[in-house]
Design an enzyme around this catalytic site. Sequence first.
Site, PDB file in Angstrom:
ATOM      1  CG  ASP A  67      29.101  41.231  40.568  1.00  0.00           C
ATOM      2  OD1 ASP A  67      29.030  42.802  40.385  1.00  0.00           O
ATOM      3  OD2 ASP A  67      30.155  40.358  39.785  1.00  0.00           O
ATOM      4  CG  ASP A 138      38.940  33.899  37.790  1.00  0.00           C
ATOM      5  OD1 ASP A 138      38.260  34.961  37.271  1.00  0.00           O
ATOM      6  OD2 ASP A 138      38.336  33.824  38.614  1.00  0.00           O
ATOM      7  CG  HIS A 140      36.223  36.541  36.811  1.00  0.00           C
ATOM      8  ND1 HIS A 140      35.902  36.454  39.013  1.00  0.00           N
ATOM      9  CD2 HIS A 140      35.669  37.791  36.919  1.00  0.00           C
ATOM     10  CE1 HIS A 140      36.418  38.154  39.205  1.00  0.00           C
ATOM     11  NE2 HIS A 140      36.647  37.962  38.015  1.00  0.00           N
ATOM     12  CD  GLU A 145      35.414  33.657  40.095  1.00  0.00           C
ATOM     13  OE1 GLU A 145      36.220  34.219  39.588  1.00  0.00           O
ATOM     14  OE2 GLU A 145      36.090  34.252  41.820  1.00  0.00           O
TER      15      GLU A 145
HETATM   16  P1  PGA Z   1      38.929  44.657  37.835  1.00  0.00           P
HETATM   17  O1  PGA Z   1      38.341  43.748  38.125  1.00  0.00           O
HETATM   18  O2  PGA Z   1      38.517  45.590  36.884  1.00  0.00           O
HETATM   19  O3  PGA Z   1      38.874  45.240  39.341  1.00  0.00           O
HETATM   20  O4  PGA Z   1      40.318  44.675  37.515  1.00  0.00           O
HETATM   21  C1  PGA Z   1      37.389  42.933  37.119  1.00  0.00           C
HETATM   22  C2  PGA Z   1      36.643  41.868  37.474  1.00  0.00           C
HETATM   23  O5  PGA Z   1      37.216  40.845  38.525  1.00  0.00           O
HETATM   24  O6  PGA Z   1      35.643  41.754  36.932  1.00  0.00           O
END
Ligand code: PGA
Length: 268
Positions: A67, A138, A140, A145
């Site tokens: 992404d 959350d 994702h 999302e």
């Molecule tokens: P993070 O993010 O590794 O910074 O916790 C993970 C994500 O949002 O997929």
Amino acid sequence: MLVVISRTYEEMSRAAGQLVRDRLLQKPNLVLGLATGSTPIGLYQELIRMHREEGLDFSWVTTFNLDEYLGLGPDHPQGYSFFMRENFFKHVNIDPGNIHIPNGLVEPAQIDEYCARYEDEIKNAGGIDLQILGIGRDGHIGFNEPGSSLGSRTRVKTLTAETIQDNARFFERGEEVPCYSITMGVGTVMEAEEIVLLASGQSKAEAICAAIEGGVTAQVTASVIQLHRRVTVFLDDEAASLLKRKDYYNFAAAAERKFEDLRGGRRQ
Ligand code: PGA
């Protein structure tokens, strides 16, 4: 699904690094799906160490990132092209021509065509052999999302307030966190031959519990990995702290290691 629980973030990153190295040694022209965020940084450091100390070769590897924020260009310090360059690509011998990251500066009128092309590029590379995933609070994966279709493809996705707040830590004070992203879809991720999901820290414990032990639901897009045929989840103790079947996962992971030693084979 294999759930590998390590005591610390460093141990978790080393365990994931060993899996990536094994797959790369089996297939030097591996197609890797890559993730950003703080979680995979330890894995990237481990792969960089293996490249430097053991000569792990990335010259035939092709990568596709999950992404990118819409509106951020390749040199924006909070963009994912910059992140990948700084945290991984510039430290290994990967061919820049083999790197694919969604372009956050694509013109709005061209986005649909651009996203379809990203999917085609993955197919033309032979599909993703190994997809690395983090997980949001959350639930994702990528920027898929809650509510994202489990069959979704690469497209624009609006971020939740929770994700925007979580990611604000990477931005300068007063700088606005983008609220749109281009992300591979859940369906795109599910077409990878193999999936590795990483999570570390207490803040991920609920999402991990929902993803691994809850029902499969678009409200926790990571839960879709329960339907994939070849998944390894690497956790540290904190991220694993709410799992009900933790003892079994530890027992099974140890047994799996013994079994793998015996047959030198693949785990499912
Ligand atoms: P993070 O993010 O590794 O910074 O916790 C993970 C994500 O949002 O997929």
